[in-house]
Design a protein around this motif. Sequence first.
Motif, PDB file in Angstrom:
ATOM      1  N   ASN A 163       3.035  -1.553  11.622  1.00 20.67           N
ATOM      2  CA  ASN A 163       2.590  -0.297  11.092  1.00 20.67           C
ATOM      3  C   ASN A 163       2.574   0.872  12.160  1.00 20.67           C
ATOM      4  N   MET A 172      -9.984   2.746   8.416  1.00 24.52           N
ATOM      5  CA  MET A 172      -9.656   1.530   7.809  1.00 24.52           C
ATOM      6  C   MET A 172     -10.908   0.710   7.800  1.00 24.52           C
ATOM      7  N   GLU A 188      -6.379   8.842  10.306  1.00 27.92           N
ATOM      8  CA  GLU A 188      -5.391   8.276  11.180  1.00 27.92           C
ATOM      9  C   GLU A 188      -4.463   7.511  10.695  1.00 27.92           C
ATOM     10  N   ASN A 189      -3.017   7.436  10.905  1.00 28.82           N
ATOM     11  CA  ASN A 189      -1.969   6.843  10.443  1.00 28.82           C
ATOM     12  C   ASN A 189      -0.674   7.011  11.203  1.00 28.82           C
ATOM     13  N   GLY A 204       0.891  -1.224   0.170  1.00 31.69           N
ATOM     14  CA  GLY A 204       0.038   0.079   0.108  1.00 31.69           C
ATOM     15  C   GLY A 204       0.785   1.350   0.020  1.00 31.69           C
ATOM     16  N   LEU A 205       1.834   1.182   0.551  1.00 26.41           N
ATOM     17  CA  LEU A 205       2.859   2.496   0.936  1.00 26.41           C
ATOM     18  C   LEU A 205       3.723   2.815  -0.158  1.00 26.41           C
ATOM     19  N   ASP A 237      -5.570  -2.987   0.322  1.00 23.31           N
ATOM     20  CA  ASP A 237      -5.330  -4.391   1.380  1.00 23.31           C
ATOM     21  C   ASP A 237      -6.273  -5.390   1.197  1.00 23.31           C
ATOM     22  N   ARG A 257     -11.499   9.432   7.649  1.00 24.08           N
ATOM     23  CA  ARG A 257     -11.613   8.002   7.022  1.00 24.08           C
ATOM     24  C   ARG A 257     -10.939   7.218   7.799  1.00 24.08           C
ATOM     25  N   ARG A 297      -1.039   4.912  15.625  1.00 25.02           N
ATOM     26  CA  ARG A 297      -1.822   5.595  14.769  1.00 25.02           C
ATOM     27  C   ARG A 297      -2.036   7.261  15.608  1.00 25.02           C
ATOM     28  N   PHE A 354      -6.970   2.896   1.389  1.00 25.10           N
ATOM     29  CA  PHE A 354      -5.908   3.645   1.688  1.00 25.10           C
ATOM     30  C   PHE A 354      -5.589   4.439   0.353  1.00 25.10           C
ATOM     31  N   PRO A 384      -0.729  -6.270   3.983  1.00 23.45           N
ATOM     32  CA  PRO A 384      -1.695  -5.385   4.513  1.00 23.45           C
ATOM     33  C   PRO A 384      -1.501  -5.047   6.164  1.00 23.45           C
ATOM     34  N   SER A 385      -2.338  -3.968   6.597  1.00 23.64           N
ATOM     35  CA  SER A 385      -2.548  -4.025   8.042  1.00 23.64           C
ATOM     36  C   SER A 385      -3.227  -5.002   8.552  1.00 23.64           C
ATOM     37  N   PHE A 406       1.425  -4.562  10.568  1.00 24.29           N
ATOM     38  CA  PHE A 406       1.516  -5.226   9.076  1.00 24.29           C
ATOM     39  C   PHE A 406       1.561  -6.781   9.376  1.00 24.29           C
TER      40      PHE A 406
END
Length: 358
Positions: free
Chosen positions: A165, A196, A233-234, A53-54, A92, A194, A168, A217, A109-110, A261
């Motif tokens: 991960n 997850m 939030e992350n 994802g990142l 994810d 937003r 957050r 994401f 993924p998370s 993760f």
Amino acid sequence: MTLFWRNTLTLAGAATLSLGLAHAQTPDLSDPPAIEGDVLEDHGSHTLRMGIGLAESSPQYLSSQYFADILEQRTDGRLTVNIFPNSQLGDDVQMMEMLQTGSLDMTYPSSSPATTYVEELAVFDLPFLLPNREAAIAVMQSDTAQRMLDGFEGSGIKALAFSENGYRQLTNSARPVESPEDVAGLDVSGLTIRTMENPVHLSIWQTLGANPTPMAFGELFSAMEQGVVDGQENPWSTILTSNFHEVQDYGSETRHVYTPFIMMISERTWERLAPEYQELVQEAARQSAEYEIQLATEYDDWSREQLEEKGMQITRLNDEQIAAFQEAVQPVYDEWAPRIGEDLIAEIQDIVESTSNP
Ligand code: TK8
């Protein structure tokens, strides 16, 4: 030996600029752990596609590249991994489904969207459960966590290792947030946040009086840019490496949840690999997870400082302010603890207590 090491340029460049200003040490990307062990015998050649994802500058990508380097080096190039960053192959949820059908080999993924496969993983979504990184790492390395990884068996997905991960933090484009009241808004409307794709997270932000909107994401940046959501939030590292500061003026160090993760491989791909290769993949996943945790740790405070330098107004909450959030989300515990399992929560709390300083 770091023969195949690359992709460090972007961050190294950014790091150099900040020297002398930052208080946290700049993450050291030049020196991943040495790759040890002999080259395995020839058991065929495979190219694995891995979607993440990142961005390329994230600990997730850098450690995945290290994973790829281990496989490449230990098989004389017979096992190669092509990494597709930035959610370009899907989010994810989609990528886990692609692993099930075998249309993608690996993803990262998370834990939160993976609770549809292994319900126990939802324990990580409980707010303020893991008080510090030391405790979080102990939990990720515990038998309890291994049981969760094993829980994927039969789903079409093989879960290889947990990594960080991280804690957050809340960001938004509307106002500084110091309290649950700032989230809910007294005279103004609650923040549109937003989340997850996970029901506990939905519950957290509902309880705090926000308008939570679950979203992939990969769609988040443009949703914030267009004002579809006020915030998200992350961990700081994700906020920085995803350039969220370009569309978010305010940050608050809420540390409300620590999410891991999970590195995963399609069971179909796994079954095509010789046992010797399987063992290597498993070992490399553990080694790269360890490296990821190291990088994520180094990135955390440093990323917050970088964000401040880039103009984000960040509120550090004191213990009292954190306690106010903790109290406000108590209904989330009341609702979810029985469903997630009091025994499991007690198991996690035991591990946490075993790590806390006397
Ligand atoms: C990246 C995601 C992301 C997660 C989220 O694929 O969705 O907010 O924290 O990092 O897993």
